[in-house]
Motif scaffolding. Structure first.
Motif, PDB file in Angstrom:
ATOM      1  N   GLY A 146      -1.769  12.480  -5.922  1.00 57.01           N
ATOM      2  CA  GLY A 146      -0.805  12.106  -4.879  1.00 57.01           C
ATOM      3  C   GLY A 146       0.625  12.192  -5.370  1.00 57.01           C
ATOM      4  N   ARG A 147       0.839  12.914  -6.492  1.00 53.05           N
ATOM      5  CA  ARG A 147       2.178  13.052  -7.083  1.00 53.05           C
ATOM      6  C   ARG A 147       2.867  11.705  -7.206  1.00 53.05           C
ATOM      7  N   PRO A 148       2.267  10.791  -7.970  1.00 54.04           N
ATOM      8  CA  PRO A 148       2.917   9.494  -8.175  1.00 54.04           C
ATOM      9  C   PRO A 148       4.088   9.669  -9.132  1.00 54.04           C
ATOM     10  N   LYS A 149       4.870   8.603  -9.250  1.00 54.09           N
ATOM     11  CA  LYS A 149       5.983   8.691 -10.191  1.00 54.09           C
ATOM     12  C   LYS A 149       5.631   8.023 -11.509  1.00 54.09           C
ATOM     13  N   LEU A 190       0.828  -1.191   0.000  1.00 52.11           N
ATOM     14  CA  LEU A 190       0.000   0.000   0.000  1.00 52.11           C
ATOM     15  C   LEU A 190       0.875   1.260   0.000  1.00 52.11           C
ATOM     16  N   ARG A 191       1.972   1.226   0.730  1.00 53.47           N
ATOM     17  CA  ARG A 191       2.871   2.385   0.772  1.00 53.47           C
ATOM     18  C   ARG A 191       3.504   2.615  -0.600  1.00 53.47           C
ATOM     19  N   LEU A 192       3.971   1.488  -1.212  1.00 50.77           N
ATOM     20  CA  LEU A 192       4.578   1.579  -2.530  1.00 50.77           C
ATOM     21  C   LEU A 192       3.594   2.103  -3.557  1.00 50.77           C
ATOM     22  N   PRO A 220      -1.254   8.775   4.972  1.00 54.52           N
ATOM     23  CA  PRO A 220      -1.589   9.339   6.285  1.00 54.52           C
ATOM     24  C   PRO A 220      -1.204  10.816   6.381  1.00 54.52           C
ATOM     25  N   ALA A 221      -0.249  11.217   5.554  1.00 59.44           N
ATOM     26  CA  ALA A 221       0.212  12.608   5.643  1.00 59.44           C
ATOM     27  C   ALA A 221      -0.542  13.530   4.695  1.00 59.44           C
ATOM     28  N   ALA A 222      -1.578  12.998   4.036  1.00 59.54           N
ATOM     29  CA  ALA A 222      -2.303  13.817   3.073  1.00 59.54           C
ATOM     30  C   ALA A 222      -2.943  15.013   3.762  1.00 59.54           C
ATOM     31  N   PRO A 223      -2.974  16.150   3.084  1.00 61.21           N
ATOM     32  CA  PRO A 223      -3.571  17.335   3.695  1.00 61.21           C
ATOM     33  C   PRO A 223      -5.062  17.152   3.948  1.00 61.21           C
ATOM     34  N   ARG A 224      -5.561  17.822   4.964  1.00 59.37           N
ATOM     35  CA  ARG A 224      -6.998  17.737   5.294  1.00 59.37           C
ATOM     36  C   ARG A 224      -7.621  19.121   5.145  1.00 59.37           C
ATOM     37  N   GLY A 225      -8.932  19.133   5.172  1.00 66.49           N
ATOM     38  CA  GLY A 225      -9.675  20.399   5.246  1.00 66.49           C
ATOM     39  C   GLY A 225      -9.323  21.356   4.135  1.00 66.49           C
ATOM     40  N   LYS A 226      -9.007  22.583   4.548  1.00 65.74           N
ATOM     41  CA  LYS A 226      -8.747  23.659   3.595  1.00 65.74           C
ATOM     42  C   LYS A 226      -7.591  23.321   2.645  1.00 65.74           C
ATOM     43  N   ALA A 227      -6.545  22.744   3.215  1.00 68.68           N
ATOM     44  CA  ALA A 227      -5.370  22.440   2.410  1.00 68.68           C
ATOM     45  C   ALA A 227      -5.709  21.412   1.340  1.00 68.68           C
ATOM     46  N   ARG A 228      -6.585  20.471   1.706  1.00 68.66           N
ATOM     47  CA  ARG A 228      -6.969  19.451   0.746  1.00 68.66           C
ATOM     48  C   ARG A 228      -7.772  20.085  -0.389  1.00 68.66           C
ATOM     49  N   GLU A 229      -8.676  20.991  -0.026  1.00 67.24           N
ATOM     50  CA  GLU A 229      -9.453  21.699  -1.045  1.00 67.24           C
ATOM     51  C   GLU A 229      -8.541  22.408  -2.023  1.00 67.24           C
ATOM     52  N   GLN A 269     -20.492  10.191  -6.658  1.00 67.24           N
ATOM     53  CA  GLN A 269     -19.543  10.973  -5.875  1.00 67.24           C
ATOM     54  C   GLN A 269     -19.220  12.285  -6.588  1.00 67.24           C
ATOM     55  N   SER A 270     -18.951  13.307  -5.798  1.00 70.66           N
ATOM     56  CA  SER A 270     -18.554  14.581  -6.389  1.00 70.66           C
ATOM     57  C   SER A 270     -17.131  14.453  -6.927  1.00 70.66           C
ATOM     58  N   VAL A 271     -16.784  15.355  -7.829  1.00 68.60           N
ATOM     59  CA  VAL A 271     -15.449  15.328  -8.420  1.00 68.60           C
ATOM     60  C   VAL A 271     -14.381  15.385  -7.323  1.00 68.60           C
ATOM     61  N   SER A 272     -14.671  16.198  -6.315  1.00 67.58           N
ATOM     62  CA  SER A 272     -13.698  16.338  -5.224  1.00 67.58           C
ATOM     63  C   SER A 272     -13.437  14.992  -4.544  1.00 67.58           C
ATOM     64  N   ARG A 273     -14.528  14.241  -4.270  1.00 68.60           N
ATOM     65  CA  ARG A 273     -14.358  12.941  -3.613  1.00 68.60           C
ATOM     66  C   ARG A 273     -13.648  11.948  -4.528  1.00 68.60           C
ATOM     67  N   ILE A 274     -13.989  12.010  -5.809  1.00 68.17           N
ATOM     68  CA  ILE A 274     -13.359  11.093  -6.765  1.00 68.17           C
ATOM     69  C   ILE A 274     -11.859  11.348  -6.825  1.00 68.17           C
ATOM     70  N   VAL A 275     -11.532  12.631  -6.970  1.00 69.92           N
ATOM     71  CA  VAL A 275     -10.126  12.975  -7.200  1.00 69.92           C
ATOM     72  C   VAL A 275      -9.269  12.672  -5.980  1.00 69.92           C
ATOM     73  N   THR A 276      -9.844  12.799  -4.792  1.00 69.78           N
ATOM     74  CA  THR A 276      -9.030  12.601  -3.584  1.00 69.78           C
ATOM     75  C   THR A 276      -8.953  11.146  -3.148  1.00 69.78           C
ATOM     76  N   GLU A 277      -9.592  10.235  -3.887  1.00 70.74           N
ATOM     77  CA  GLU A 277      -9.595   8.839  -3.447  1.00 70.74           C
ATOM     78  C   GLU A 277      -8.193   8.266  -3.180  1.00 70.74           C
ATOM     79  N   PRO A 278      -7.210   8.522  -4.045  1.00 71.94           N
ATOM     80  CA  PRO A 278      -5.886   7.944  -3.789  1.00 71.94           C
ATOM     81  C   PRO A 278      -5.235   8.452  -2.501  1.00 71.94           C
ATOM     82  N   LEU A 279      -5.693   9.599  -1.982  1.00 65.93           N
ATOM     83  CA  LEU A 279      -5.098  10.135  -0.742  1.00 65.93           C
ATOM     84  C   LEU A 279      -5.487   9.281   0.447  1.00 65.93           C
ATOM     85  N   PHE A 280      -6.471   8.387   0.240  1.00 69.02           N
ATOM     86  CA  PHE A 280      -6.915   7.448   1.255  1.00 69.02           C
ATOM     87  C   PHE A 280      -5.735   6.704   1.865  1.00 69.02           C
ATOM     88  N   LEU A 281      -4.724   6.433   1.015  1.00 75.49           N
ATOM     89  CA  LEU A 281      -3.574   5.662   1.465  1.00 75.49           C
ATOM     90  C   LEU A 281      -2.592   6.475   2.288  1.00 75.49           C
TER      91      LEU A 281
END
Lengths: 314, 283, 550
Positions: free
Chosen positions: C439-442, C355-357, C390-399, C376-388
């Motif tokens: 999530g800025r993947p490579k 999961l980390r990889l 733990p350091a993903a931004p929340r709230g305002k920063a996520r928006e 789902q709204s676009v926002s929820r769809i787009v943020t799905e990968p951030l589920f993994l």
């Protein structure tokens, strides 16, 4: 193809087996066994013990189960406590009413349902389609046993064309069929209504398919496109619903037999409940469940015949 | 093509007529049931032998039965009993059925096999037969009815929810969720259940209608609520005895059942059309 | 046979809705033996035009004007009379070979049916004729296959049966609506060749509908370009497609994927370490059919991807390219070999480590319809990968992150609150890309990401992918059936056939100097607008001109 048919047969037998275990477990193993239920709460323990011995209830469970199942093949399902006659004979006798009743109802339902459904789908949104939709909606909502009561009210009480119930026996086939006609119509109504709906929407679904356009582009007549291409391919959902509805047909038969006072298996089940005759109920339940499973097994086989794609699969 | 239908304004009254009619009927029936808890024209269980077998409008709206009870009041009170048994039994079937159905779709393999076999087995028992078996064990009553009708609803909901869930699982967004690291349970909660909710709601509406019919059948045979609790099915059973003298006894309860079921079916069909634009074009 | 079409309008009228005009002012003539191609993107009205000629418009639609076939106005005919025209005088071939044949009827019967409807022939004679036609369309072992059901044939064979059905009653005009769109490119070439051969041999006229400019160029003498229900321009195919006079046609042709338009390939920079970003070693995936024999969908594939490069994989259906993509994503397990992401074997990891990889790689799918959850709204769809993460931004920063990501794929931040059905196909694919890159993947694995899109939208999405590579140094594993698309976008290319690469190298090497026979076959089969017409050119030019002057 034969292999698929055999695998269906296997799952049919397996389902039958599990159902029989389930019925045996609920009817014979749960607290409050047959003897106690039969004799009521006031019975003395030694009376119960005597009856238990008579019913074979003192033997271990697996022996009793095997005896019951073996009996299903040899025709010895034990004796009814309330009627004092063999259960197998009782069922066989009552079958002469229930089976013709269900068959007549099924034929009426399929003829009306498929006919109306195809007619409606041939000209969607026009008058015949609207009429068929109203018939379907109302037919599904009307309880079959109440429709039976209405039929009695009209044809027996008011017009005196039919007797209000009862069954004269098969010695006079004309009278027998006449006695079964009103109940069969009552039983068929909701089935016909459901089939009308399903046929209509199945045929319309197929009418959207590309191959219907191919058929039309060949210059075929509308009638041929409808029957050879659209209805032919709509048969799978139609047959599916006939199979699923069979369970309701049986439930309806129990009710309608009671309304028309017909000595069928449904009435037998109801009377046995009143007599607390678990030995009969157990076998009747198994009979009905087996019939439902058998019909759905037949539907499974019909798929193979109707859809060539399934013959090749797996 | 798809754009044309998506931007088309919502249909006015015409095509939604059925849904609106269904909502009106269902609201009326539910209203009647709720009202009966507080008020009925007569006490539905009060016997007035002197006033027996009165035709409609000569005594009350729908006449009286053989024991002089007011038929209209009995119908009102019967609505509550019938609806609550139907609702509870469908709820039972829905919770268990959708649970198993979603599990079968999520896990596949042998778990799915076992669940579907279980559905086949339960399905083999027509509701009336299982009601007779249950009544043989614990006696007739409301609980027997809820259990028997609920039992036969379980396989219905297993099949509907599994089928709908499998269609959702086949879509790429479930793969995307897996790629995002979500587990099967999480995907079921986040993606599958919200997307099958519509199909399940439609089925539930139609099943409640069906449950009303089955309950009427059970109480006609005396397998549901015990007297004196008013029940539509038993009113019909009573009516059969007096068919020649008092045909109205058989008419009113039957018409009520048919209208209540019709209303629920119209709502179910209407909802399906709203939720599935493909079927809207057809109906 | 001459067909003179002048459609003033095709209207759609629905209950209580204002009538809607879907097609307007389309006029063309097909002379005896002539071939006309109609090209256009989805919604251009090209298919409706062909259905109007057959009198098969969907319920609620009506064509106005005149469709004159040898002096008879087809629009004035009743249903009965029209049935005598369909099949007998105009035959039609449809797009989907999977669904265009009745699944419950033997193919011989489906061919004979049309013969029996129009010609006074005995059943036996019709069957013999059906067999002759099956042989003519080159169905192998026709005598045995005549009693086969459609599902027992391959896609290409089914389309041949479709051609046989259309030819059976002996029409003089054939309408083909996207006849090869659902087929692989090599099969498409075979079907087009057969079609050209037949119309030349029988002297039939052809009306070909396609979204593919190359297909039209390869078979049609004249071309009509349509857009939004109106004609854009028409004329000799060569002139329309090589020297277009209308800006829309020019744009369409400009959007064709072509490698030379872009800069030389990126070579990729390895940051510090010496391992490639992704390395696939000897990957195998075997499936066991019920009958017991094993099939290697992926059979010993090896390749590596450098950071910041696009690795294209091209192959026809069933070559194993999608299975490969699923394994690289960790959605399926290989039966042999390794997938190393930054040197770590992803299948040797515990679930938590995997999961980390996985944060380092994401996926984009083909179907922009099914890849976004409609609830789902676009926002929820787009943020799905951030589920993994733990350091993903929340709230305002996520928006803010969502807004930024949407902006980087060419959408606007307020789109976050909207739902997928409010967007077009191309925009939906942009949302899917936003989800992949948030999530800025490579590495992003893209499985046929532009196949479902119209040409002009496809070009925009391809440009976006290049842009993301250059801006963020993202690497892509780009999978497609289209040579042209892969050639345009890829830095390195692998040509896949039956579970393994037959050829790898830089895009330029592979496509300019193909070494393997299969690669050459693929390149030859690909219809382009730069090649002269190659199918159905048997008649002399003199006849052709005469027919047109008449």
């Amino acid at each position: 193809m034969l292999r698929i048919a055999f695998s269906r047969l296997g799952s049919f037998v397996l389902t039958l087996f599990i159902v029989s275990l389930l019925i045996f477990a609920t009817m014979d193993l749960l607290p409050g066994n047959a003897a106690a239920i039969l004799l009521g709460t006031a019975a003395r323990p030694d009376t119960i013990a005597a009856l238990e011995q008579q019913l074979g209830l003192d033997q271990p469970a697996y022996i009793r189960y095997l005896t019951w199942i073996a009996g299903a093949f040899t025709g010895d399902l034990g004796s009814s406590a309330s009627y004092g006659v063999p259960v197998a004979g009782l069922i066989a006798e009552r079958l002469q009413v229930t089976l013709p009743l269900a068959l007549i109802a099924l034929v009426i339902a399929v003829a009306i349902g498929v006919g109306l459904g195809v007619m409606a789908a041939a000209r969607p949104r026009q008058a015949p389609d609207r009429a068929a939709s109203v018939f379907a909606q109302v037919g599904i909502a009307v309880p079959d046993f109440w429709f039976g009561i209405l039929l009695i009210l009209l044809f027996s009480v008011t017009l005196h064309w039919f007797s209000a119930g009862g069954f004269p026996g098969w010695s006079d086939p004309v009278a027998a069929v006449k006695a079964l006609l009103l109940p069969a119509i009552a039983l068929a109504l909701p089935q016909a209504a459901v089939l009308t709906r399903v046929t209509r929407s199945a045929v319309l679904d197929v009418a959207d398919e590309d191959f219907i356009r191919t058929a039309k582009a060949k210059g075929l007549t509308e009638r041929r496109v409808l029957w050879r291409h659209a209805v032919r391919n709509a048969l799978v959902p139609i047959v599916t619903i006939i199979g699923l509805q069979f369970s309701f047909l049986i439930a309806g038969a129990v009710l309608v037999e009671n309304v028309f006072n017909l000595p069928g298996i449904g009435r037998l089940a109801y009377q046995s409940l009143a007599q607390r005759d678990l030995v009969v109920i157990r076998s009747v339940a198994m009979f009905f469940a087996g019939l439902v499973i058998l019909v759905n097994f037949a539907v499974d086989l019909a798929y193979l015949w109707l859809d060539p794609r399934l013959r090749a699969a797996r | 093509m798809t754009n044309a239908t998506a931007t088309a304004p919502r249909f006015a009254l015409g095509p939604r007529f059925g849904l609106h009619l269904g909502i009106a009927i269902t609201a009326l029936v539910i209203g009647m049931a709720v009202l009966s808890r507080f008020w009925t024209p007569q006490v539905p269980t009060r016997l007035q032998i002197a006033n027996k077998l009165k035709p409609p409008l000569t005594s009350g709206l729908a006449g009286t039965d053989a024991l002089g009870r007011d038929i209209f009041s009995m119908i009102m009170a019967g609505a509550w009993n019938s609806l609550s048994i139907a609702f509870l039994s469908v709820l039972l079937g829905l919770v268990v059925g959708v649970g198993f159905g979603a599990l079968a779709a999520a896990r596949r393999g042998w778990i799915e096999e076992v669940i579907m076999r279980f559905a086949d087995v339960v399905f083999a028992f027509p509701a009336l037969i299982s009601a007779i078996m249950i009544a043989a064990l614990i006696g007739p009553g409301g609980g027997t009815a809820v259990l028997a009708i609920g039992l036969f609803n379980i396989p219905v909901f297993i099949r509907v929810s599994r089928g709908a869930a499998l269609r959702i699982w086949a879509l790429d967004f479930c793969l995307a969720a897996q790629a995002a690291g979500k587990g099967r349970f999480r995907i079921t909660v986040d993606h599958v259940l919200p997307n099958i909710a519509g199909a399940v709601a439609v089925q539930a509406t139609i099943q409640i209608g069906l449950a009303i019919l089955v309950e009427a059948g059970l109480s006609f045979l005396g397998l549901s609520l015990a007297p004196p609790a008013p029940s539509w099915g038993r009113m019909l059973s009573d009516a059969q005895t007096y068919l020649a003298q008092a045909p109205w006894m058989a008419i009113a309860p039957g018409v009520t059942i048919a209208i209540a079921v019709l209303g629920l079916n119209l709502v179910g069909d209407g909802l399906r059309d709203v939720l599935d634009p493909r079927s809207r074009a057809r109906s | 046979m001459t067909l003179n079409v002048r459609i003033d309008a095709i209207n759609l009228s629905r209950w209580r809705l204002p009538a809607k005009t879907l097609v307007e002012d389309v006029a063309f003539t097909i002379p005896d033996g002539g071939t006309l191609g109609i090209v256009g993107e989805s919604g251009s009205g090209k298919s409706l035009t062909s259905l109007a000629i057959m009198g098969l418009l969907p319920r609620g639609m009506k064509a106005h004007g005149g469709i004159v076939l040898d002096g008879t106005d087809l629009l004035k005919l009743g249903e009965r009379q029209m049935q005598q025209v369909r099949g007998a005088r105009i035959g039609m071939i449809f797009q989907e070979p999977m669904t265009a044949l009745n699944p419950a009827m033997r193919i011989g019967d489906q061919i004979a049916e049309g013969i029996l409807a129009h010609k006074g022939m005995s059943r036996a004679a019709a069957r013999a004729e059906a067999l002759r036609l099956l042989e003519r369309v080159r169905i192998p072992e026709a005598a045995r296959r005549i009693d086969a059901y459609p599902h027992e044939l391959s896609g290409g064979q089914r389309q041949r049966v479709g051609i046989a059905i259309a030819l059976a009653p002996g029409p003089r005009l054939l309408i083909a609506d996207e006849p090869t769109t659902a087929l692989d490119v090599t099969v498409q070439a075979e079907v087009l060749e057969l079609l050209g051969e037949l119309i030349a041999e029988l002297g039939m006229s052809l009306l070909l509908i396609s979204h593919d400019l190359g297909v039209v160029a390869s078979i049609a003498e004249r071309t009509l370009v349509m857009r939004g229900g109106r004609p854009v321009e028409s004329g000799e195919t060569e002139q329309v497609l090589r020297r277009p006079s209308q800006p829309y046609t020019q744009r369409l042709i400009g959007a064709l994927p072509r490698a030379q338009k872009f800069a030389p390939p990126a070579t990729g920079v390895r940051p510090g370490g010496s391992t490639p970003l992704l390395e696939v070693r000897n990957l195998e995936r075997a499936y066991h059919s019920a009958s017991g024999h094993a099939l290697n969908a992926v059979d010993g594939v090896s390749f590596s991807i450098e950071p910041g490069t696009i690795h294209g994989i091209v192959g026809e259906s069933g070559c194993g390219k999608s299975t490969l993509a699923r394994i690289v994503m960790g959605l399926d397990r290989p039966t042999g070999g390794q997938v190393l992401f930054e040197g770590e074997d992803i299948f040797a990891k515990s679930r938590a480590e995997l999961l980390r990889l996985r944060r380092g790689f994401q996926m984009v799918f083909q179907d922009p319809q099914g890849s976004l959850d409609p609830r789902q709204s676009v926002s929820r769809i787009v943020t799905e990968p951030l589920f993994l993460d733990p350091a993903a931004p929340r709230g305002k920063a996520r928006e803010e992150l969502v807004g930024e990501t949407l902006a980087s794929v060419g959408l606007s931040p307020p789109d976050a609150a909207r739902y997928p059905h409010e967007f077009s196909g191309g925009q939906r694919q942009r949302i899917a890309i936003a989800r992949a890159i948030i999530g800025r993947p490579k590495l992003v694995v893209a499985d046929e990401p532009v196949s479902a899109l119209d040409l002009s939208v496809q070009a925009q999405v391809l440009a976006l992918i290049r842009d993301l590579r250059d801006r963020y140094g993202l690497a892509f594993l780009f999978i497609s059936h289209s040579l042209a698309v892969v050639e345009t976008i890829s830095d390195r290319v692998g040509v896949m056939y039956r579970g393994n690469f037959v050829e790898t190298g830089t895009a330029a090497e592979v496509f300019r100097n193909p070494r393997h026979a299969y690669t050459r076959k693929l390149i030859d089969a690909e219809p382009g607008i730069d090649q002269p017409r190659r199918y159905g050119v048997a008649r002399t030019v003199v006849e052709e001109t005469k027919a047109r002057l008449a």
